[in-house]
Structures are given as structure tokens and as C-alpha cells.
Design a protein around this motif. Sequence first.
Motif, PDB file in Angstrom:
ATOM      1  N   PRO A 179      21.050  10.526 -37.683  1.00 23.52           N
ATOM      2  CA  PRO A 179      20.991  10.501 -36.376  1.00 23.52           C
ATOM      3  C   PRO A 179      21.780  11.701 -35.789  1.00 23.52           C
ATOM      4  CG  PRO A 179      22.757   9.135 -37.334  1.00 23.52           C
ATOM      5  CD  PRO A 179      21.957   9.692 -38.395  1.00 23.52           C
ATOM      6  N   ALA A 180      21.694  12.774 -36.638  1.00 23.56           N
ATOM      7  CA  ALA A 180      22.506  14.167 -36.034  1.00 23.56           C
ATOM      8  C   ALA A 180      21.752  14.810 -35.139  1.00 23.56           C
ATOM      9  CB  ALA A 180      22.815  14.941 -37.324  1.00 23.56           C
ATOM     10  N   LYS A 181      22.359  15.088 -34.166  1.00 26.80           N
ATOM     11  CA  LYS A 181      21.744  16.049 -33.006  1.00 26.80           C
ATOM     12  C   LYS A 181      22.580  17.175 -32.535  1.00 26.80           C
ATOM     13  CE  LYS A 181      19.514  11.777 -31.050  1.00 26.80           C
ATOM     14  NZ  LYS A 181      19.628  10.611 -30.277  1.00 26.80           N
ATOM     15  N   VAL A 182      21.887  18.336 -32.219  1.00 25.25           N
ATOM     16  CA  VAL A 182      22.524  19.284 -31.721  1.00 25.25           C
ATOM     17  C   VAL A 182      22.066  19.797 -30.286  1.00 25.25           C
ATOM     18  CG1 VAL A 182      23.117  21.847 -32.256  1.00 25.25           C
ATOM     19  CG2 VAL A 182      23.240  20.342 -34.057  1.00 25.25           C
ATOM     20  N   HIS A 183      22.735  19.970 -29.357  1.00 28.86           N
ATOM     21  CA  HIS A 183      22.196  20.472 -27.962  1.00 28.86           C
ATOM     22  C   HIS A 183      23.033  21.470 -27.664  1.00 28.86           C
ATOM     23  CE1 HIS A 183      21.268  20.906 -23.862  1.00 28.86           C
ATOM     24  NE2 HIS A 183      20.180  20.708 -24.210  1.00 28.86           N
ATOM     25  N   GLY A 184      22.611  22.711 -27.217  1.00 32.70           N
ATOM     26  CA  GLY A 184      23.510  23.784 -26.765  1.00 32.70           C
ATOM     27  C   GLY A 184      22.663  24.639 -25.794  1.00 32.70           C
ATOM     28  N   THR A 185      23.315  25.476 -25.215  1.00 36.36           N
ATOM     29  CA  THR A 185      23.084  26.638 -24.341  1.00 36.36           C
ATOM     30  C   THR A 185      23.311  27.678 -24.678  1.00 36.36           C
ATOM     31  OG1 THR A 185      25.019  26.482 -22.860  1.00 36.36           O
ATOM     32  CG2 THR A 185      23.189  24.975 -22.285  1.00 36.36           C
ATOM     33  N   VAL A 186      22.649  28.956 -24.217  1.00 39.07           N
ATOM     34  CA  VAL A 186      22.662  30.398 -24.654  1.00 39.07           C
ATOM     35  C   VAL A 186      22.802  31.117 -23.396  1.00 39.07           C
ATOM     36  CG1 VAL A 186      21.692  32.191 -26.132  1.00 39.07           C
ATOM     37  CG2 VAL A 186      21.587  29.886 -26.885  1.00 39.07           C
ATOM     38  N   LEU A 187      23.686  32.041 -23.524  1.00 35.93           N
ATOM     39  CA  LEU A 187      23.612  32.991 -22.181  1.00 35.93           C
ATOM     40  C   LEU A 187      23.963  34.456 -22.853  1.00 35.93           C
ATOM     41  CD1 LEU A 187      23.581  33.695 -19.361  1.00 35.93           C
ATOM     42  CD2 LEU A 187      26.160  33.346 -19.330  1.00 35.93           C
ATOM     43  N   THR A 188      22.851  35.275 -22.746  1.00 32.21           N
ATOM     44  CA  THR A 188      23.146  36.678 -22.973  1.00 32.21           C
ATOM     45  C   THR A 188      23.239  37.665 -21.894  1.00 32.21           C
ATOM     46  OG1 THR A 188      21.809  36.207 -25.064  1.00 32.21           O
ATOM     47  CG2 THR A 188      21.941  38.524 -24.378  1.00 32.21           C
ATOM     48  N   SER A 189      24.324  38.333 -21.651  1.00 32.91           N
ATOM     49  CA  SER A 189      24.534  39.272 -20.542  1.00 32.91           C
ATOM     50  C   SER A 189      25.496  40.543 -21.224  1.00 32.91           C
ATOM     51  CB  SER A 189      25.437  38.368 -19.709  1.00 32.91           C
ATOM     52  OG  SER A 189      26.581  38.081 -19.981  1.00 32.91           O
ATOM     53  N   ASN A 190      25.720  41.518 -20.182  1.00 37.63           N
ATOM     54  CA  ASN A 190      26.370  42.770 -20.339  1.00 37.63           C
ATOM     55  C   ASN A 190      25.458  43.655 -20.908  1.00 37.63           C
ATOM     56  OD1 ASN A 190      28.839  41.203 -19.280  1.00 37.63           O
ATOM     57  ND2 ASN A 190      29.377  40.638 -21.218  1.00 37.63           N
ATOM     58  N   ASP A 191      26.110  44.640 -21.286  1.00 35.85           N
ATOM     59  CA  ASP A 191      25.467  45.931 -21.757  1.00 35.85           C
ATOM     60  C   ASP A 191      26.613  46.808 -22.444  1.00 35.85           C
ATOM     61  OD1 ASP A 191      23.705  47.730 -22.566  1.00 35.85           O
ATOM     62  OD2 ASP A 191      23.429  48.742 -20.654  1.00 35.85           O
ATOM     63  N   PRO A 192      26.508  46.789 -23.787  1.00 36.21           N
ATOM     64  CA  PRO A 192      25.842  46.039 -24.643  1.00 36.21           C
ATOM     65  C   PRO A 192      25.780  44.714 -24.593  1.00 36.21           C
ATOM     66  CG  PRO A 192      27.633  47.182 -25.804  1.00 36.21           C
ATOM     67  CD  PRO A 192      27.607  47.420 -24.548  1.00 36.21           C
TER      68      PRO A 192
END
Length: 164
Positions: free
Chosen positions: A104-117
Motif C-alpha cells: 500500500p506504499a504511495k509517494v506523491h510529490g511536487t518538483v520546482l526548478t528555478s534560479n540560474d544556475p
Amino acid sequence: MASKMEHAVSYPFSVQRLWEVLTTEQYWHDLLEAINASHGVLESFHHVDDTVTVYLKQGVPADKLPSMVSAALSGDAHIPRHNTFTWAGDRITGEITATVAGTPAKVHGTVLTSNDPATTRYSATVEVPIPFVGGKIEKAIIEQLIALLDAEHENTMNWEATNR
């Protein structure tokens, strides 16, 4: 009760360049070969306009699983994973979901990539609704997830450097 994970990695290149990498199907094949050769399979890759959707299966051999996890499985852990990334101007947003087949294992996530580098920030919830041991298994999954994200990060930098 679910457990939370926060993790961040930085790259020596721009968000635009990371987007170019993520939208290259060969990158995903090479990534799986590098970090999960015996268990990794790219199920599908779709790049339409400003969205990339990747379905893959990864796995962990039974002898590499923490004892409390291997006790719940009979054999290797098979992990279907779904990633969606969207180009949003000067950043990449995304969602990642994963399960461990037969549990019953579940993973839910969000990702945010920003900035330079570029810096990618992961925020996820791991849930294993098993009385008494669920929390311990969640922590073990988070440890493995962070190790996986770090391995993907390292291999992404290597792939980018050799595929300019």
C-alpha cells in the motif's frame, strides 16, 4: 499517518538547459541504464508542447531492501513511477508519483526548478498505511528516495556534460 520529505539539488547549468535534458527521450533511457540497469524500464515518454510525461519502472533487488521492507515483499521491489514536468517561463514545475507494487506504499510529490544556475526542490509525502510499522517503512522509503534523487542528479550532470 504520512511522512514528509523535502530535498534540493543544484546544477551547474540553467533551467533552460535542464529542460532540454528532460525533454530528450534518450536521457531517460541512459539515466535508467546508469542507475537501475537490472530493474529500470522506460515504459513511455511523451513530449507535447510545454509538458513532458514519463512513465518508468524501477526496482530494488531484495537483498538491497531494509529488512522490514523485505519482510513485507516476496522478492524484489518493483516501483512504477510517473513524472510530469511543465515548462513555465523561467522554471520547471512537476509532479512525481510512485508506488511499490504489491504494497500500500504511495509517494506523491511536487518538483520546482528555478534560479540560474538551476536548483530543483522536491517536496513529497510518503504513505504506508500499515499499523505499527508504517512509519518505519515510510522513513526507509524516504532514505531510499533521497539516495535515488541524488543518483539521478549526479547522472543528469554527467549526461548533460557529455551531450552538449
